[in-house]
Scaffold this active site. Structure first.
Site, PDB file in Angstrom:
ATOM      1  N   LYS A  92       0.871  -1.165   0.000  1.00 20.67           N
ATOM      2  CA  LYS A  92       0.000   0.000   0.000  1.00 20.67           C
ATOM      3  C   LYS A  92       0.915   1.223   0.000  1.00 20.67           C
ATOM      4  CE  LYS A  92      -2.655   3.434   1.451  1.00 20.67           C
ATOM      5  NZ  LYS A  92      -2.074   4.802   1.627  1.00 20.67           N
ATOM      6  N   GLU A 138      10.051   1.240  10.693  1.00 21.85           N
ATOM      7  CA  GLU A 138      11.084   2.266  10.562  1.00 21.85           C
ATOM      8  C   GLU A 138      10.369   3.596  10.671  1.00 21.85           C
ATOM      9  OE1 GLU A 138      12.987   5.200   9.200  1.00 21.85           O
ATOM     10  OE2 GLU A 138      12.966   4.218   7.250  1.00 21.85           O
ATOM     11  N   CYS A 178      13.830  10.737   7.066  1.00 25.75           N
ATOM     12  CA  CYS A 178      13.776  10.314   8.469  1.00 25.75           C
ATOM     13  C   CYS A 178      15.136  10.399   9.138  1.00 25.75           C
ATOM     14  CB  CYS A 178      13.213   8.900   8.567  1.00 25.75           C
ATOM     15  SG  CYS A 178      14.115   7.689   7.583  1.00 25.75           S
ATOM     16  N   GLU A 215      10.444  16.636  15.362  1.00 25.78           N
ATOM     17  CA  GLU A 215      11.066  16.361  14.062  1.00 25.78           C
ATOM     18  C   GLU A 215      10.493  17.344  13.045  1.00 25.78           C
ATOM     19  OE1 GLU A 215      11.908  12.592  11.062  1.00 25.78           O
ATOM     20  OE2 GLU A 215      10.105  12.595  12.304  1.00 25.78           O
TER      21      GLU A 215
END
Length: 506
Positions: free
Chosen positions: A196, A274, A308, A407
């Site tokens: 997906k 992750e 990331c 972040e």
């Protein structure tokens, strides 16, 4: 195939290649080796973030479509798991070859749907291809163990067996490489999958599936379910809770990862997560400052900060703080060139969508309102488009500002001053994230101390880029579970079976 029927504007510079070259641009999902529509025929638009123009509409699949895809992958697993490692290696190598030959076309699709500069898209294809090449080799080295038996008439053997159907949920920031990094590994192990992709960037996944088919990947081994944000939760629920799914592999935000982890828990399913990072970039006085600055640009502004492992917090020792900040500001002004990804010389494209653009802007505005100072940037480049945010350098950032601990996931660098090694370790580790960290020092002992004491799954010493196919990629704390790449990336998709051979003296 007609360009206009696909919804592609005549003015799209990045897709002005002849219609005969559009075989990688797909407008249907891929299930059981067939290009299919959603069961209810619904579609949703995929647009170019640089100008919001329509590229193509793709199926808006729902839970029923997802269940069908899992059933198909389950059936395919019954035969794929029994192929030899040599066969799987050969097919993965052919998929790698196909992707290599179609690098330019894949890059054009990545740029079209994600907005990143074309040169950077080509870099992503090369990075993604490296996983197919690696796992083609690794497939033939998924070895077991022969254990020393405590009994004289018995033998212990451990073997690795494929875990089954894997649900793959991928992000928009690296829409091709996150497919190959996961799917290459699980195929090498003998698993099948349902993918997906992000609703923002499904076209790269569909292009990868097209090339996999041409490489000889059997029907049902790879399936791609496309769904809009509206249907994402329902599709994700099936992919996490279906009894035939053995593992969920997800790359994305920590918030969503926690939701998926909870769903997987109901079936005691394996997860490979992750998740988000909050990477510190630490510069000590002994560092080569020019080298550190060059790598700061890579660590922060790769994919316009939407990575990331991107550097989030720049901790600079007080002895070299002014030198570093001045050099950083100069490099940002010279090297961060905003614009559409297809324009010559552009190094920073748009942010992926309005939600992401607003998040970055709000973080900067909050910091500035509380006393932070932008030395460069700090606002939208509205003359270019609605999602282009200027590359920004902030100083005088304090703990009470939202940007201090969150972040950023955008083109904003935050520089903070420190005095001692113990101080910077304490602040760098004061986060629930633990993905990547960067350290710049010429002190060998300090390098080892920082590697050992930094609470992150990956530490780069004197380098701003650490991703590759060979090492084990992943984080600790709330940055995830499991590893990708390396031999460990394949082992995530296997179960260890213990077989005891007894009565060998009879």
């Amino acid at each position: 195939m007609n360009c206009l029927r696909l919804g592609i504007s005549k003015n799209f510079n990045y897709l002005t290649m002849e219609c005969r070259r559009l075989h990688l641009l797909k407008s249907q999902a891929y299930i059981n080796g067939e290009w299919v529509s959603a069961g209810n025929k619904a579609v949703f638009p995929v647009t170019n973030p640089a100008n919001d123009q329509l590229i193509v509409e793709v199926p808006d699949m729902d839970a029923t479509d997802a269940q069908n895809a899992v059933s198909v992958a389950t059936n395919a697993f019954q035969t794929w798991k029994d192929t030899t490692a040599k066969e799987r290696s050969y097919i993965l190598r052919k998929w790698f070859d196909m992707c290599q030959k179609n690098t330019d076309l894949l890059a054009e699709i990545i740029t079209a749907e994600s907005g990143k500069p074309l040169a950077e898209s080509k870099g992503e294809v090369a990075y993604g291809n490296s996983f197919l090449e690696w796992f083609a080799d690794t497939a033939r080295h998924i070895d077991g163990e022969v254990i020393q038996s405590p009994w004289p008439n018995k033998q212990i053997i451990l073997t690795r067996q494929p875990i089954g159907v894997v649900s793959i949920i991928t992000p928009w920031n690296f829409p091709f490489a996150m497919i190959t990094r996961k799917v290459g590994a699980l195929m090498a192990a003998g698993c099948t999958c349902v993918i997906k992709p992000s609703e923002d960037t499904p076209l790269s996944a569909l292009a990868a599936a097209e090339l996999a088919e041409k490489a000889g990947v059997p029907k049902g081994v790879i399936n791609v379910v496309t769904a809009s944000r509206k249907n994402a939760a329902a599709v994700g629920k099936v992919m996490c809770e279906h009894p035939n799914v053995g593992c969920i592999s997800f790359t994305g935000s920590t918030h969503v990862g926690k939701i998926l982890y909870g769903m997987a828990a109901s079936g005691i399913k394996r997860v490979s997560l992750e998740l988000g990072g909050n990477a510190p970039f630490i510069v000590f006085p002994s560092a080569d400052i020019e080298h550190a600055l060059d790598n700061a640009m890579l660590a922060k502004f790769r994919n316009n900060g939407q990575a990331c492992v991107g550097a989030n917090r720049f901790f600079i020792h007080e002895d070299v703080y002014d030198q570093f900040v001045e050099g950083f500001k100069k490099r940002i002004g010279q090297k961060c060139i905003l614009g559409p990804g297809t324009k010559e010389g552009v190094t920073c494209g748009p942010l992926i969508n309005k939600m992401q653009a607003d998040k970055v802007s709000n973080l900067v505005n909050d910091a500035v309102s509380k006393g932070a100072k932008p030395l460069i940037g700090g606002k939208f480049a509205t003359d270019i488009g609605s999602k282009f945010y200027e590359s920004t350098l902030l100083v005088d950032v304090k703990p009470e500002m939202n940007i201090y601990g969150e972040e950023i996931f955008g083109p904003v660098a935050v520089c903070l001053k420190f005095k001692t090694e113990d101080e910077v370790l304490k602040v760098a580790n004061s986060t629930r994230s633990g993905l990547a960290a960067y350290v710049f020092t010429k002190d060998l002992g300090q390098s080892f101390r920082m590697s050992r004491k930094l609470e992150f799954g990956m530490v780069a010493i004197n380098d701003g880029i650490l991703s590759a196919a060979e090492p084990a990629f992943g984080g600790i704390k709330e940055s995830g579970i499991g590893r990708e790449g390396s031999k460990h990336g394949v082992e995530e998709y296997t179960d260890i079976k213990y077989t005891l051979f007894s009565a060998l003296d009879k």
